[in-house]
Scaffold this motif. Structure first.
Motif, mmCIF file in Angstrom:
data_model
loop_
_atom_site.group_PDB
_atom_site.id
_atom_site.type_symbol
_atom_site.label_atom_id
_atom_site.label_comp_id
_atom_site.label_asym_id
_atom_site.label_seq_id
_atom_site.Cartn_x
_atom_site.Cartn_y
_atom_site.Cartn_z
ATOM 1 N N LYS A 105 0.833 -1.199 0.000
ATOM 2 C CA LYS A 105 0.000 0.000 0.000
ATOM 3 C C LYS A 105 0.875 1.259 0.000
ATOM 4 O O LYS A 105 2.027 1.222 0.430
ATOM 5 C CB LYS A 105 -0.858 0.022 1.264
ATOM 6 N N HIS A 206 -4.737 -1.907 13.312
ATOM 7 C CA HIS A 206 -3.400 -1.884 13.927
ATOM 8 C C HIS A 206 -3.289 -0.936 15.108
ATOM 9 O O HIS A 206 -2.274 -0.937 15.804
ATOM 10 C CB HIS A 206 -2.352 -1.470 12.892
ATOM 11 N N LYS A 216 2.256 4.711 17.537
ATOM 12 C CA LYS A 216 1.211 5.728 17.384
ATOM 13 C C LYS A 216 0.992 6.443 18.713
ATOM 14 O O LYS A 216 0.867 5.782 19.750
ATOM 15 C CB LYS A 216 -0.109 5.047 16.993
HETATM 16 N N1 FAQ Z 1 -3.951 5.134 2.320
HETATM 17 O O1 FAQ Z 1 -5.084 -0.111 11.065
HETATM 18 P P1 FAQ Z 1 -4.844 1.134 10.297
HETATM 19 C C1 FAQ Z 1 3.484 11.796 2.570
HETATM 20 C C2 FAQ Z 1 -4.135 1.170 5.522
HETATM 21 S S1 FAQ Z 1 2.248 11.614 3.722
HETATM 22 C C3 FAQ Z 1 -3.611 3.858 2.105
HETATM 23 O O2 FAQ Z 1 -5.403 2.384 10.820
HETATM 24 P P2 FAQ Z 1 -2.141 2.050 10.799
HETATM 25 C C4 FAQ Z 1 4.138 13.148 2.445
HETATM 26 C C5 FAQ Z 1 -3.114 0.793 6.571
HETATM 27 O O3 FAQ Z 1 -1.822 0.888 6.057
HETATM 28 C C6 FAQ Z 1 1.414 10.061 3.432
HETATM 29 N N2 FAQ Z 1 -3.683 2.910 3.064
HETATM 30 O O4 FAQ Z 1 -3.267 1.254 10.003
HETATM 31 C C7 FAQ Z 1 3.931 13.773 1.119
HETATM 32 C C8 FAQ Z 1 -3.528 -0.610 6.882
HETATM 33 O O5 FAQ Z 1 -3.157 -1.471 5.803
HETATM 34 P P3 FAQ Z 1 -2.400 -2.907 6.005
HETATM 35 C C9 FAQ Z 1 2.120 8.867 4.021
HETATM 36 C C10 FAQ Z 1 -4.103 3.298 4.283
HETATM 37 O O6 FAQ Z 1 -0.850 1.739 10.160
HETATM 38 C C11 FAQ Z 1 3.112 14.886 0.998
HETATM 39 C C12 FAQ Z 1 -5.032 -0.514 6.829
HETATM 40 O O7 FAQ Z 1 -5.330 0.597 6.003
HETATM 41 N N3 FAQ Z 1 2.224 8.947 5.432
HETATM 42 O O8 FAQ Z 1 3.739 10.854 1.921
HETATM 43 C C13 FAQ Z 1 -4.440 4.623 4.583
HETATM 44 O O9 FAQ Z 1 -2.271 1.832 12.252
HETATM 45 C C14 FAQ Z 1 2.891 15.505 -0.240
HETATM 46 C C15 FAQ Z 1 -5.674 -0.345 8.204
HETATM 47 O O10 FAQ Z 1 -5.375 0.937 8.785
HETATM 48 C C16 FAQ Z 1 2.400 7.852 6.196
HETATM 49 O O11 FAQ Z 1 2.461 6.755 5.698
HETATM 50 C C17 FAQ Z 1 -4.356 5.555 3.537
HETATM 51 N N4 FAQ Z 1 -4.686 6.844 3.706
HETATM 52 O O12 FAQ Z 1 -2.508 3.600 10.535
HETATM 53 C C18 FAQ Z 1 4.556 13.290 -0.042
HETATM 54 C C19 FAQ Z 1 2.533 8.094 7.673
HETATM 55 N N5 FAQ Z 1 -4.820 4.689 5.871
HETATM 56 O O13 FAQ Z 1 -0.971 -2.592 6.221
HETATM 57 C C20 FAQ Z 1 4.335 13.888 -1.287
HETATM 58 C C21 FAQ Z 1 2.907 6.860 8.446
HETATM 59 C C22 FAQ Z 1 -4.726 3.442 6.364
HETATM 60 O O14 FAQ Z 1 -3.009 -3.566 7.177
HETATM 61 C C23 FAQ Z 1 3.491 15.009 -1.384
HETATM 62 N N6 FAQ Z 1 1.808 5.942 8.592
HETATM 63 N N7 FAQ Z 1 -4.309 2.602 5.410
HETATM 64 O O15 FAQ Z 1 -2.610 -3.636 4.703
HETATM 65 C C24 FAQ Z 1 0.878 6.028 9.590
HETATM 66 O O16 FAQ Z 1 0.905 6.925 10.413
HETATM 67 C C25 FAQ Z 1 -0.148 4.941 9.668
HETATM 68 O O17 FAQ Z 1 0.310 3.830 8.928
HETATM 69 C C26 FAQ Z 1 -1.566 5.372 9.185
HETATM 70 C C27 FAQ Z 1 -2.494 4.145 9.246
HETATM 71 C C28 FAQ Z 1 -2.111 6.451 10.092
HETATM 72 C C29 FAQ Z 1 -1.512 5.860 7.738
#
Ligand code: FAQ
Length: 311
Positions: A105, A206, A216
């Motif tokens: 993802k 998660h 988190k």
């Molecule tokens: N899109 O149980 P949770 C950037 C998935 S900013 C796609 O809540 P978790 C800067 C999730 O992975 C963007 N998938 O999961 C920039 C999980 O899938 P899995 C990137 C999503 O991990 C700006 C499932 O849904 N930032 O790039 C999304 O506790 C401008 C269940 O969800 C980060 O990655 C979504 N929106 O919380 C670049 C921040 N939301 O693995 C260019 C770090 C959820 O079970 C231009 N990540 N899912 O198959 C995080 O903080 C966390 O991973 C969350 C999700 C909050 C995204």
């Protein structure tokens, strides 16, 4: 797994000690961090595409220089994040393959198109604004390499956010046509940005474990609310309207209440059926294939050096 080691690990996390690559950690902690950090890295790399689309069409040299710097920063963020994931034992090749084969993802937000120059303003203001809201707490994540990477990333994201907001200010205070472009971009980006924070808490599989492990610090819904509260006054300053008829200030709670998010749209985007999913992956595959000669040249050079050192 050894219960004593697991208990000791949780004590260290509870005491706010940083976990480092060579420390003992539960297999599930390693797995969830590899997942999150690699998804985050892929998001940065795929996230270069919607904005890269406008580099050659930026309206002035100054705008072009700022956008070029921003997109390069995103590439840098992707690279540190892959390096952070590698400290957990994953290989870069394996992670990149997962992305290219559509098995990994990346953020849903990067599957939407950037149709006009105003979208560059909206992406910087809203997407980077949302990214900062989510990443500031990650600077205190229990895993040292990820937390440290986030410090620099957040500084750069704050420049990105200001770059976008300044474009919005210029358009919103410009001609009626420019203001209409800014409003149209806001209308299209607002709801997808709210989805960036992930599923509602009750559906976030998660969250509980990642909270216990201090990966988190705030829940998905808490961060989404903070983002809405911070962004509404900014939209008001711009004189633009958020596309949500249910948006209302809750005096008692001190929060802006927002309408229902279309989670069906979110699920469709995650399943690969957003407006640009196929284009995004096709662009990454093409870039990877066209870069094969660089990887081959680097390997050949490394082999030559090794042979020379062995002599
Ligand atoms: N899109 O149980 P949770 C950037 C998935 S900013 C796609 O809540 P978790 C800067 C999730 O992975 C963007 N998938 O999961 C920039 C999980 O899938 P899995 C990137 C999503 O991990 C700006 C499932 O849904 N930032 O790039 C999304 O506790 C401008 C269940 O969800 C980060 O990655 C979504 N929106 O919380 C670049 C921040 N939301 O693995 C260019 C770090 C959820 O079970 C231009 N990540 N899912 O198959 C995080 O903080 C966390 O991973 C969350 C999700 C909050 C995204």
């Amino acid at each position: 797994e050894d219960a004593g080691l697991a208990a000791r690990f949780q004590e260290r996390v509870d005491a706010e000690e940083r976990i480092e690559p060579n420390d003992w950690m539960p297999a599930a902690y390693r797995k969830t961090l590899t997942r999150q950090i690699s998804q985050h890295a892929h998001s940065e790399i795929v996230g270069m595409l919607p904005e890269g689309n406008w580099i050659t069409r930026a309206p002035s040299l100054r705008r072009k220089a700022a956008l070029l710097a921003k997109v390069q920063d995103e590439c840098g963020h992707g690279l540190y994040l892959y390096a952070a994931a590698e400290t957990l034992g994953a290989s870069r090749e394996e992670l990149v393959d997962q992305l290219l084969e559509g098995r990994a993802k990346y953020s849903s937000i990067f599957n939407y198109p950037t149709l006009t120059w105003a979208d560059i303003g909206a992406v910087g203001w809203l997407v980077d604004g949302a990214a900062i809201m989510n990443q500031i707490p990650l600077c205190r994540c229990s895993y040292g390499p990820y937390a440290r990477a986030m410090i620099r990333v957040c500084k750069e994201e704050s420049f990105h956010q200001r770059q976008g907001y300044e474009i919005m200010v210029t358009l919103a205070k410009g001609t009626p046509e420019q203001k209409a472009m800014a409003q149209d971009a806001l209308d299209r980006w607002w709801w997808p940005c709210l989805m960036m924070f992930g599923p509602p808490d009750a559906a976030s599989q998660h969250s509980d474990q990642s909270t216990r492990w201090k990966i988190k610090r705030f829940s998905n819904d808490e961060l989404r609310q903070k983002f809405v509260d911070a962004t509404v006054p900014q939209a008001q300053y711009l004189g633009l309207t958020l596309p949500d008829p249910d948006l209302a200030f809750d005096e008692e709670a001190g929060h802006w209440r927002y309408g229902e998010i279309d989670w069906e749209e979110f699920k469709a985007v995650l399943a690969g059926n957003g407006p640009c999913n196929r284009d995004r992956l096709a662009a990454r595959r093409k870039a990877h294939e066209e870069g094969a000669w660089v990887r081959e040249a680097a390997s050949a050079y490394a082999a030559k050096r090794e042979a020379r050192a062995a002599r």
